[in-house]
Design a protein around this motif. Structure first.
Motif, PDB file in Angstrom:
ATOM      1  N   ASP A  48       0.820  -1.219   0.000  1.00 28.82           N
ATOM      2  CA  ASP A  48       0.000   0.000   0.000  1.00 28.82           C
ATOM      3  C   ASP A  48       0.853   1.268   0.000  1.00 28.82           C
ATOM      4  O   ASP A  48       0.351   2.363   0.275  1.00 28.82           O
ATOM      5  CB  ASP A  48      -0.975   0.003   1.176  1.00 28.82           C
ATOM      6  CG  ASP A  48      -0.276   0.106   2.535  1.00 28.82           C
ATOM      7  OD1 ASP A  48       0.973  -0.045   2.596  1.00 28.82           O
ATOM      8  OD2 ASP A  48      -0.989   0.315   3.542  1.00 28.82           O
ATOM      9  N   ALA A  53       1.669   1.387  -5.830  1.00 27.56           N
ATOM     10  CA  ALA A  53       0.848   2.075  -6.838  1.00 27.56           C
ATOM     11  C   ALA A  53       1.621   2.202  -8.154  1.00 27.56           C
ATOM     12  O   ALA A  53       1.044   2.050  -9.243  1.00 27.56           O
ATOM     13  CB  ALA A  53       0.449   3.459  -6.313  1.00 27.56           C
ATOM     14  N   ARG A  56       1.515  -1.231  -9.895  1.00 24.13           N
ATOM     15  CA  ARG A  56       0.190  -1.515 -10.457  1.00 24.13           C
ATOM     16  C   ARG A  56      -0.069  -0.683 -11.713  1.00 24.13           C
ATOM     17  O   ARG A  56      -0.523  -1.210 -12.739  1.00 24.13           O
ATOM     18  CB  ARG A  56      -0.883  -1.247  -9.405  1.00 24.13           C
ATOM     19  CG  ARG A  56      -2.296  -1.607  -9.864  1.00 24.13           C
ATOM     20  CD  ARG A  56      -3.337  -1.216  -8.814  1.00 24.13           C
ATOM     21  NE  ARG A  56      -4.655  -1.611  -9.272  1.00 24.13           N
ATOM     22  CZ  ARG A  56      -5.354  -2.618  -8.762  1.00 24.13           C
ATOM     23  NH1 ARG A  56      -4.837  -3.356  -7.793  1.00 24.13           N
ATOM     24  NH2 ARG A  56      -6.561  -2.906  -9.221  1.00 24.13           N
ATOM     25  N   ASP A  57       0.245   0.615 -11.649  1.00 25.76           N
ATOM     26  CA  ASP A  57      -0.012   1.496 -12.789  1.00 25.76           C
ATOM     27  C   ASP A  57       0.854   1.116 -13.993  1.00 25.76           C
ATOM     28  O   ASP A  57       0.386   1.177 -15.143  1.00 25.76           O
ATOM     29  CB  ASP A  57       0.245   2.949 -12.395  1.00 25.76           C
ATOM     30  CG  ASP A  57      -0.771   3.496 -11.404  1.00 25.76           C
ATOM     31  OD1 ASP A  57      -1.820   2.838 -11.202  1.00 25.76           O
ATOM     32  OD2 ASP A  57      -0.506   4.558 -10.815  1.00 25.76           O
TER      33      ASP A  57
END
Length: 286
Positions: A48, A53, A56-57
């Motif tokens: 997290d 992020a 994931r992106d």
């Protein structure tokens, strides 16, 4: 055709460049399959933090579906390395972070999701071994990267993985051809449907229990770095087999295996000219 990478994701931090790149064996195979024109997805755990992020992106930007992934509280995995004369040198890692510490367990819902894929790929870096028996008879083929470390070559570990794998990859650059062939035969004796051994510039071999097929490498000049080349070879090999009709209960013929070895070599050659596993580099975070 649909390919799913199940398990590890990690940030590859090149300390000599001061750049973070997205990566991870399971991620890379899914991305490379997508670049070869196959629909693909990734299933795993993201941290997290900001790096989670970023991972994931970056994966989603490659057209790889990540909608069934989970975000857990904790840090992302980070691997530190540098490149010397085109060869990557690993300097250590943080153990894979929450992705490895709290991996996904395949429940009934996720198993139903996996039924829609032709191939599910995982690796020794994913801590997915307990989930492999759940895939038996589900429908998709299973591939598994056994990497190069001796701890993943012993009979006890091979017996955990090989009976549940239609294809295993072993990195064998440190072995001669005879030793590679012996190792591939051992993996098949212990249950793998097909074993692939990559030997860098010395080419690759595949063994199905009956025949051993070999093919030369496609040599590259002015290499950017070798990050992801083994994963690219596996993706090219597997996608070629799938296009030739490989499926559960339909093992590939020797001619298809030879074509797949050449397909893997082409994919690995192309990967030599990519920074990081698949680009998307950003300045490294302190």
């Amino acid at each position: 055709m649909r390919v799913l990478g199940f398990g590890d994701n990690i940030v590859d931090r090149f300390v000599d460049r001061g750049i973070d790149y997205p990566g991870g064996n399971s991620v890379n195979v899914a991305v490379y399959a997508r670049r070869l024109g196959v629909e693909s997805a990734y299933l795993g755990v993201f941290g997290d933090d900001g790096l989670g992020a970023f991972l994931r992106d970056s994966i989603a930007a490659e057209g790889v579906a990540v909608d069934r992934c989970v975000v857990r509280a904790g840090e992302s995995g980070v691997s530190r390395l540098r490149v010397d004369d085109g060869e990557r040198v690993f300097l250590g890692w943080n153990g894979g972070g929450v992705t490895v510490r709290e991996p996904l367990a395949l429940d009934a819902d996720l198993l139903g999701h996996l039924r829609g894929f032709d191939l599910v790929h995982s690796s020794v870096y994913s801590r997915s071994e307990p989930e492999l028996p759940k895939l038996a008879g589900l429908g998709p083929l299973v591939s598994f990267d056994l990497s190069s470390e001796e701890e993943y070559r012993g009979p006890a570990y091979l017996d955990r993985v090989c009976p549940h794998a239609d294809l295993v990859l072993l990195s064998c650059s440190h072995l001669d051809e005879d030793a590679t062939a012996d190792l591939l035969a051992e993996a098949v004796r212990r249950g793998a449907g097909l074993a692939l051994g990559t030997r860098g510039v010395a080419g690759a071999l595949a063994h199905d229990g009956n025949v051993t097929v070999s093919a030369p490498a496609r040599l590259a000049e002015d290499i950017v770095d070798t990050m992801g080349c083994g994963d690219a070879f596996l993706a090219g090999f597997a996608v070629s087999l799938l296009r030739d009709g490989w499926a559960a209960g339909r093992p590939p013929a020797p001619a298809a295996i030879e074509r797949a070895l050449h397909g893997g070599a082409e994919a690995a050659h192309a990967q030599c000219y990519v920074e990081g596993a698949f680009g998307h580099g950003v300045p490294a975070r302190s």
